[in-house]
Design an enzyme around this catalytic site. Structure first.
Site, PDB file in Angstrom:
ATOM      1  N   HIS A   1      -3.203 -31.446 -30.765  1.00  0.00           N
ATOM      2  CA  HIS A   1      -1.758 -31.209 -30.754  1.00  0.00           C
ATOM      3  C   HIS A   1      -1.434 -30.385 -29.510  1.00  0.00           C
ATOM      4  CE1 HIS A   1       1.952 -29.499 -33.127  1.00  0.00           C
ATOM      5  NE2 HIS A   1       2.292 -30.083 -31.997  1.00  0.00           N
TER       6      HIS A   1
ATOM      7  N   GLU B   1      -1.020 -35.481 -30.874  1.00  0.00           N
ATOM      8  CA  GLU B   1       0.145 -35.028 -31.637  1.00  0.00           C
ATOM      9  C   GLU B   1       1.100 -34.349 -30.675  1.00  0.00           C
ATOM     10  OE1 GLU B   1      -1.066 -32.415 -34.706  1.00  0.00           O
ATOM     11  OE2 GLU B   1      -2.322 -33.891 -35.681  1.00  0.00           O
TER      12      GLU B   1
ATOM     13  N   ASP C   1      -8.110 -28.664 -32.338  1.00  0.00           N
ATOM     14  CA  ASP C   1      -7.204 -27.609 -31.848  1.00  0.00           C
ATOM     15  C   ASP C   1      -7.804 -26.215 -31.989  1.00  0.00           C
ATOM     16  OD1 ASP C   1      -5.299 -29.556 -31.466  1.00  0.00           O
ATOM     17  OD2 ASP C   1      -3.986 -28.908 -33.101  1.00  0.00           O
ATOM     18  N   HIS C   2      -8.454 -25.989 -33.146  1.00  0.00           N
ATOM     19  CA  HIS C   2      -8.873 -24.613 -33.415  1.00  0.00           C
ATOM     20  C   HIS C   2     -10.137 -24.197 -32.672  1.00  0.00           C
ATOM     21  CE1 HIS C   2      -5.426 -24.054 -35.696  1.00  0.00           C
ATOM     22  NE2 HIS C   2      -5.739 -24.956 -36.613  1.00  0.00           N
TER      23      HIS C   2
ATOM     24  N   ARG D   1       1.029 -28.395 -28.045  1.00  0.00           N
ATOM     25  CA  ARG D   1       2.274 -27.728 -28.452  1.00  0.00           C
ATOM     26  C   ARG D   1       3.055 -27.277 -27.226  1.00  0.00           C
ATOM     27  NH1 ARG D   1       2.009 -26.010 -34.126  1.00  0.00           N
ATOM     28  NH2 ARG D   1       3.944 -24.944 -33.639  1.00  0.00           N
TER      29      ARG D   1
ATOM     30  N   GLU E   1       1.930 -40.810 -40.971  1.00  0.00           N
ATOM     31  CA  GLU E   1       0.905 -39.899 -41.477  1.00  0.00           C
ATOM     32  C   GLU E   1       1.546 -39.072 -42.578  1.00  0.00           C
ATOM     33  OE1 GLU E   1      -1.284 -37.504 -38.632  1.00  0.00           O
ATOM     34  OE2 GLU E   1      -1.852 -36.082 -40.202  1.00  0.00           O
TER      35      GLU E   1
ATOM     36  N   THR F   1       1.450 -23.112 -38.276  1.00  0.00           N
ATOM     37  CA  THR F   1       0.966 -24.478 -38.106  1.00  0.00           C
ATOM     38  C   THR F   1       2.135 -25.400 -38.434  1.00  0.00           C
ATOM     39  OG1 THR F   1      -0.696 -26.094 -38.815  1.00  0.00           O
ATOM     40  CG2 THR F   1       0.074 -24.546 -40.470  1.00  0.00           C
ATOM     41  N   THR F   2       1.964 -26.709 -38.242  1.00  0.00           N
ATOM     42  CA  THR F   2       3.062 -27.634 -38.528  1.00  0.00           C
ATOM     43  C   THR F   2       3.431 -27.513 -40.007  1.00  0.00           C
ATOM     44  OG1 THR F   2       1.991 -29.061 -36.913  1.00  0.00           O
ATOM     45  CG2 THR F   2       3.796 -30.015 -38.178  1.00  0.00           C
TER      46      THR F   2
ATOM     47  N   ARG G   1      -9.382 -15.248 -26.137  1.00  0.00           N
ATOM     48  CA  ARG G   1      -9.897 -14.436 -25.030  1.00  0.00           C
ATOM     49  C   ARG G   1      -9.455 -14.961 -23.668  1.00  0.00           C
ATOM     50  NH1 ARG G   1     -14.198 -10.833 -25.929  1.00  0.00           N
ATOM     51  NH2 ARG G   1     -13.634  -9.776 -27.843  1.00  0.00           N
TER      52      ARG G   1
ATOM     53  N   ARG H   1      -0.328 -22.987 -27.136  1.00  0.00           N
ATOM     54  CA  ARG H   1      -1.050 -21.845 -27.706  1.00  0.00           C
ATOM     55  C   ARG H   1      -2.548 -22.121 -27.896  1.00  0.00           C
ATOM     56  NH1 ARG H   1       1.371 -21.801 -33.825  1.00  0.00           N
ATOM     57  NH2 ARG H   1       3.317 -21.675 -32.673  1.00  0.00           N
ATOM     58  N   HIS H   2      -2.913 -23.400 -28.027  1.00  0.00           N
ATOM     59  CA  HIS H   2      -4.359 -23.679 -28.110  1.00  0.00           C
ATOM     60  C   HIS H   2      -4.752 -24.768 -27.089  1.00  0.00           C
ATOM     61  CE1 HIS H   2      -2.592 -26.470 -30.971  1.00  0.00           C
ATOM     62  NE2 HIS H   2      -2.586 -25.630 -31.993  1.00  0.00           N
TER      63      HIS H   2
ATOM     64  N   ASN I   1      -9.536 -33.041 -35.746  1.00  0.00           N
ATOM     65  CA  ASN I   1      -8.614 -32.269 -34.916  1.00  0.00           C
ATOM     66  C   ASN I   1      -9.358 -31.026 -34.393  1.00  0.00           C
ATOM     67  OD1 ASN I   1      -6.737 -30.178 -34.250  1.00  0.00           O
ATOM     68  ND2 ASN I   1      -5.112 -31.377 -35.211  1.00  0.00           N
TER      69      ASN I   1
ATOM     70  N   HIS J   1      -3.442 -32.765 -43.131  1.00  0.00           N
ATOM     71  CA  HIS J   1      -2.974 -31.378 -43.162  1.00  0.00           C
ATOM     72  C   HIS J   1      -3.463 -30.679 -44.426  1.00  0.00           C
ATOM     73  CE1 HIS J   1      -0.745 -27.784 -42.257  1.00  0.00           C
ATOM     74  NE2 HIS J   1      -0.436 -28.308 -41.098  1.00  0.00           N
ATOM     75  N   GLY J   2      -4.272 -29.657 -44.210  1.00  0.00           N
ATOM     76  CA  GLY J   2      -4.760 -28.850 -45.327  1.00  0.00           C
ATOM     77  C   GLY J   2      -5.881 -29.506 -46.121  1.00  0.00           C
TER      78      GLY J   2
ATOM     79  N   GLY K   1      -8.728 -30.890 -39.440  1.00  0.00           N
ATOM     80  CA  GLY K   1      -9.087 -29.937 -38.409  1.00  0.00           C
ATOM     81  C   GLY K   1      -9.657 -28.633 -38.928  1.00  0.00           C
ATOM     82  N   HIS K   2      -8.792 -27.819 -39.512  1.00  0.00           N
ATOM     83  CA  HIS K   2      -9.149 -26.427 -39.799  1.00  0.00           C
ATOM     84  C   HIS K   2     -10.402 -26.290 -40.651  1.00  0.00           C
ATOM     85  CE1 HIS K   2      -8.721 -22.415 -41.664  1.00  0.00           C
ATOM     86  NE2 HIS K   2      -8.318 -22.094 -40.453  1.00  0.00           N
TER      87      HIS K   2
HETATM   88  N1  PXP Z   1      -2.109 -33.833 -39.119  1.00  0.00           N
HETATM   89  C1  PXP Z   1      -1.115 -33.227 -38.440  1.00  0.00           C
HETATM   90  C2  PXP Z   1       0.088 -34.025 -38.074  1.00  0.00           C
HETATM   91  C3  PXP Z   1      -1.210 -31.880 -38.063  1.00  0.00           C
HETATM   92  O1  PXP Z   1      -0.210 -31.297 -37.380  1.00  0.00           O
HETATM   93  C4  PXP Z   1      -2.379 -31.166 -38.384  1.00  0.00           C
HETATM   94  C5  PXP Z   1      -2.525 -29.729 -37.964  1.00  0.00           C
HETATM   95  O2  PXP Z   1      -2.534 -29.642 -36.595  1.00  0.00           O
HETATM   96  C6  PXP Z   1      -3.398 -31.842 -39.068  1.00  0.00           C
HETATM   97  C7  PXP Z   1      -3.227 -33.168 -39.451  1.00  0.00           C
HETATM   98  C8  PXP Z   1      -4.693 -31.169 -39.425  1.00  0.00           C
HETATM   99  O3  PXP Z   1      -4.466 -30.162 -40.356  1.00  0.00           O
HETATM  100  P1  PXP Z   1      -5.637 -29.183 -40.749  1.00  0.00           P
HETATM  101  O4  PXP Z   1      -5.982 -28.407 -39.526  1.00  0.00           O
HETATM  102  O5  PXP Z   1      -5.044 -28.358 -41.847  1.00  0.00           O
HETATM  103  O6  PXP Z   1      -6.785 -30.051 -41.208  1.00  0.00           O
END
Ligand code: PXP
Length: 241
Positions: free
Chosen positions: A42, A69, A8-9, A44, A154, A99-100, A17, A48-49, A6, A192-193, A214-215
């Site tokens: 994602h 997403e 997004d970040h 949104r 998921e 975040t979600t 910026r 935002r990103h 992912n 996620h996480g 992602g993160h």
């Molecule tokens: N899966 C879903 C459905 C999410 O919304 C996210 C965060 O955007 C992730 C996975 C990835 O999560 P993380 O950035 O914590 O790895």
């Protein structure tokens, strides 16, 4: 095990910026060189990103597959119908969240009474898109997902990622949910996480076939570059198999 990254970040840093860099599409191509099987973004409602143009460019340029997403906002569902990503993952979305925060609570009276999710699923399925629903690892919710006619769920690993150091309870919950989802005929994804520290126990659950991360990867990329960050995660994800 498929590893979807992912990005997004990467866009979060750009939007801090309102600049042109870093470009999440360029980052996605490096993720693919590092071993990503797919790219997740994602879009949104508040943009935002990730922005619409990022999704368009990813659809054109990604060499792997795109997992979009989204919630049920009509303009985003319309964009997905037009672009036809490989997969669409429906997530709940609240504007004020960082975040979600939780999975789609498919058993709640509010969601059951709201036709938007079923209608959006039908539209995207008709366009030929594989559908996944982001849910908590709960058998009753898995059964509802099955009834909605989707291919995959998921499983939300956020609670696991918060508690895995203290207790095996959430890992056990994920294992039971993954087995249940497979029994009812759903493909099982998770995310996620997840981090370099906690991913392996989840990657070892045999029913899980796709991880979305992602993160942690984008954070590690600051030290070693995103291609290497993905390569390291790829090694951890593959090791338990
Ligand atoms: N899966 C879903 C459905 C999410 O919304 C996210 C965060 O955007 C992730 C996975 C990835 O999560 P993380 O950035 O914590 O790895």
């Amino acid at each position: 095990m498929r590893l979807y990254v992912n990005v997004d970040h990467v866009a979060t840093v750009r939007q801090a910026r309102r600049a042109a860099e870093p470009d999440p599409v360029a980052a996605a191509l490096l993720c693919e060189r590092g071993g990503a099987d797919g790219i997740t973004v994602h879009l949104r409602e508040d943009r935002r990103h990730i922005r619409d143009d990022d999704v368009v460019r990813l659809r054109e340029r990604a060499g792997t597959v795109l997992n979009l997403e989204l919630a049920t906002a009509p303009d985003i569902v319309a964009l997905a119908t037009r672009l036809v990503p490989h997969q669409a993952t429906f997530v709940p979305e609240r504007r004020e969240e960082i975040t979600t925060e939780g999975g789609l609570d498919l058993t709640s009276p509010a969601i059951r009474a709201d036709p938007r999710l079923a209608e959006s699923i039908a539209r995207l399925k008709a366009a030929g898109i594989r559908i996944s629903l982001f849910i908590n690892p709960d058998p009753a919710v898995i059964d509802r997902a099955k009834a909605l006619g989707v291919e995959a769920v998921e499983l939300h690993t956020g609670e696991y990622s918060h508690t895995y150091r203290e207790s095996a309870r959430e890992l056990d919950r994920l294992k039971r949910a993954a087995a249940h989802a497979r029994t009812v005929g759903l493909a099982v994804h998770a995310g996620h996480g997840l981090t370099y520290d906690n991913v392996q126990a989840v990657a070892g659950i045999p029913e899980i076939e796709e991880l979305n991360i992602g993160h942690s990867i984008v954070s590690r990329a600051i030290a070693v570059g995103i291609e290497q960050a993905v390569r390291e995660m790829r090694g951890l994800v593959d090791a338990p198999r």
